[in-house]
Design an enzyme around this catalytic site. Structure first.
Site, PDB file in Angstrom:
ATOM      1  N   LYS A   1      58.465  62.608  41.489  1.00 37.35           N
ATOM      2  CA  LYS A   1      59.166  63.686  40.785  1.00 37.35           C
ATOM      3  C   LYS A   1      58.729  65.050  41.298  1.00 37.35           C
ATOM      4  CE  LYS A   1      60.030  63.141  36.438  1.00 37.35           C
ATOM      5  NZ  LYS A   1      59.924  63.036  34.956  1.00 37.35           N
TER       6      LYS A   1
ATOM      7  N   ARG B   1      58.064  54.937  33.686  1.00 39.39           N
ATOM      8  CA  ARG B   1      58.189  53.501  33.408  1.00 39.39           C
ATOM      9  C   ARG B   1      59.539  53.142  32.801  1.00 39.39           C
ATOM     10  NH1 ARG B   1      54.713  56.131  30.301  1.00 39.39           N
ATOM     11  NH2 ARG B   1      54.828  56.064  28.014  1.00 39.39           N
TER      12      ARG B   1
ATOM     13  N   GLU C   1      51.063  51.272  28.813  1.00 41.78           N
ATOM     14  CA  GLU C   1      51.056  52.724  28.990  1.00 41.78           C
ATOM     15  C   GLU C   1      51.747  53.415  27.823  1.00 41.78           C
ATOM     16  OE1 GLU C   1      51.002  54.581  33.109  1.00 41.78           O
ATOM     17  OE2 GLU C   1      53.013  55.148  32.450  1.00 41.78           O
TER      18      GLU C   1
ATOM     19  N   HIS D   1      49.517  25.384  35.418  1.00 43.19           N
ATOM     20  CA  HIS D   1      48.391  24.850  36.173  1.00 43.19           C
ATOM     21  C   HIS D   1      47.294  25.891  36.363  1.00 43.19           C
ATOM     22  CE1 HIS D   1      50.457  21.072  37.264  1.00 43.19           C
ATOM     23  NE2 HIS D   1      51.538  21.825  37.120  1.00 43.19           N
TER      24      HIS D   1
ATOM     25  N   LYS E   1      42.649  60.643  37.310  1.00 43.50           N
ATOM     26  CA  LYS E   1      43.248  61.345  38.447  1.00 43.50           C
ATOM     27  C   LYS E   1      42.473  62.623  38.770  1.00 43.50           C
ATOM     28  CE  LYS E   1      48.103  59.932  37.907  1.00 43.50           C
ATOM     29  NZ  LYS E   1      49.466  60.440  37.667  1.00 43.50           N
TER      30      LYS E   1
END
Length: 545
Positions: free
Chosen positions: A209, A271, A356, A387, A509
């Site tokens: 963005k 998201r 989130e 499995h 971040k």
């Protein structure tokens, strides 16, 4: 104005607690024995999806009490506010309008008094025109060769959604196009995804963005250098890179023609952005017409969610049932178990979508919550998971509610159609085994030695939902994704948290930027972290030298 009552202070919550205590010892065997048509009655269907929620430890009274809690928490007005375009993402003062991206009715949707639908449809039209050029071989690279490979560079919502949808809809994809995805800042990801590609035939989509996302832009710079090593002219960038961004100045600085920039909006969280230009690699793979079918599926579930009474509303029912186990039975995780290899990335996609969104510990009044919020989401496709971790689901000490997702029609390829009956037999059998288990007497009746009886006994009473559609199509995929998006929204409203911000990803971040400068410094800087972090930085610096 007085503070809003806490969730746990509501009489509806107290009533649910008392009901849970009374129901805690109930078994699914008994519930089915008392109600022979339970498995037909506790079902609902919409948008091509059939939901069987009968194999849950709940009764009609449970559902009535859960719906009462939803009403007390204002779920209906919250749904209306989201679709209306109110700024329900209050911490960022933004509307939340991923639903507008797939508004196939194209009725006006207002943000700050302006209809956003013309802009949405303009971007879709531009994506479709570009896609048709590339798929027809009319978009030529710098040397005049048509594009044979698409590499999407993004991370988080700019990667997980497109990867998941591309894998899910491979049956519909153009097989003459290679479509790959680079997200991890680990250089091995870029290397492995590009080592067998020809730069003259490769198109990169850079999805960011702001065009400043650290991981994405590092990978984009590497892609640019990789391309120019072969093509030798900075002018080549304009023919081999397009951008999904809103930062035109940064896009131009990178060398991308702004005519090849596809925009999106700050009222769409990463998201939730698959239906925006973030979905460009999916459209390139399956074509514009199929992409619109995907949007049609989203829109159908959006309308179902907005217009259907809670008692028959698929997202509401899944949200309420999830809350029931999370908050009244102490379940901390929830498994998504698609019986479809095509949906192999679906659990990972909704790990982000759910965790989130609702991984929050502060309510909308800024108070620390006193109840569990979002669960840990995980899963793998069947039958592989059987499995791997189903042993724990069946006989472990943890209660893990699970959603089984499958399709009744076999694969179109006649060479593998015969697999489908065995595949679906496993899905159905697993939900039966989890629900009803196997008693000690049943084990003894099989002439099992007494010493082995405890090991072969299954207590059952493990809750599942089953979701079935006829086949995995763009429409059914869109409806399924929207179903889980809205389930997450329902639970966020009930838990009284803001589901559409993600402040929790910011601190790491910021600190990573500081640590990166310390790792890159020529001389070791004065490290002022804790002793563990300082030691780790020194060890990493030694490896980088």
């Amino acid at each position: 104005m007085p503070d809003k009552p806490r969730l746990t202070d509501l009489p509806e919550w107290t009533a649910l607690q008392a009901h849970a205590n009374a129901l805690r010892s109930a078994s699914l065997r008994d519930l089915f024995a008392r109600d022979p048509v339970r498995g037909e009655r506790l079902t609902t269907e919409a948008c091509g999806w059939y939901l069987d929620y009968s194999k849950n430890r709940l009764t009609d009274d449970t559902l009535r009490l859960l719906v009462a809690l939803a009403q007390a928490q204002g779920l209906a007005p919250a749904i209306a506010a989201m679709f209306r375009g109110d700024a329900i993402n209050a911490t960022e003062n933004r509307a939340v309008l991923h639903t507008a991206l797939r508004n196939r009715a194209t009725t006006p949707v207002l943000v700050d008094g302006k209809d956003v639908m013309p802009g949405i449809n303009q971007v879709l039209d531009r994506m479709a025109a570009f896609t048709r050029q590339v798929r027809a071989g009319a978009w030529l690279g710098y040397t005049g060769k048509p594009i044979r490979a698409i590499v999407n560079i993004g991370i988080g919502g700019s990667d997980l959604g497109p990867v998941m949808a591309y894998e899910a809809l491979r049956l519909y994809s153009a097989r003459n196009l290679i479509v790959r995805f680079v997200s991890n800042v680990d250089g091995a990801h870029f290397h492995e995804q590009t080592q067998d590609l020809d730069p003259a035939e490769t198109l990169f989509i850079v999805a960011s963005k702001t065009f400043t996302t650290q991981e994405t832009m590092l990978n984009a710079a590497t892609a640019r250098a990789w391309c120019l090593r072969a093509l030798q002219d900075p002018a080549a960038v304009a023919r081999h890179f397009v951008a999904v961004s809103t930062a035109e100045a940064e896009v131009v600085k990178f060398g991308i023609d702004p005519a090849n920039m596809f925009g999106f909006w700050d009222w769409v969280g990463g998201r939730y952005s698959l239906c925006s230009a973030i979905g460009l690699p999916v459209m390139l793979a399956i074509g514009p017409e199929r992409f619109l079918e995907l949007l049609d599926g989203f829109h159908a579930m959006d309308r179902h969610f907005a217009e259907t009474p809670f008692e028959r509303n698929l997202p509401v029912l899944l949200g309420l049932i999830g809350l029931w186990y999370n908050n009244f039975f102490g379940a901390e995780t929830h498994a998504l178990l698609p019986y479809s290899q095509y949906l192999s990335r679906f659990p990972a996609y909704f790990q982000q979508g759910d965790m989130e969104s609702n991984g929050k510990s502060t309510d909308k009044q800024g108070r620390r919550v006193a109840w569990q919020t979002g669960p840990v989401i995980w899963g793998e496709p069947g039958t592989n998971g059987q499995h791997a971790f189903y042993q724990l689901l069946h006989q472990g000490t943890k209660l893990i509610p699970a959603d089984f997702i499958g399709f009744t029609q076999p694969h179109a390829d006649p060479r593998v159609r015969s697999h489908h009956a065995a595949f679906m037999a496993n899905l159905v059998a697993q939900t039966e085994a989890l629900a009803f288990g196997k008693t000690a007497d049943e084990v003894r009746a099989e002439k099992t030695p007494e010493a082995l009886v405890p090991f072969k006994t299954f207590e059952g009473n493990r809750p599942t939902n089953t979701l079935l559609a006829e086949s995995l199509t763009p429409f059914s995929l869109g409806a399924l994704i929207a179903l889980y998006e809205h389930k997450i929204f329902v639970q966020g409203v009930l838990w009284d948290v803001y589901s559409f911000d993600q402040w929790g990803v910011q601190l790491g971040k910021v600190l990573a930027g500081k640590v990166l400068a310390e790792l890159d410094a020529k001389a070791e800087p004065a490290l002022k972290h804790d002793s563990s972090t300082n030691a780790l930085i020194r060890r990493c610096r030694a490896g980088l030298r």
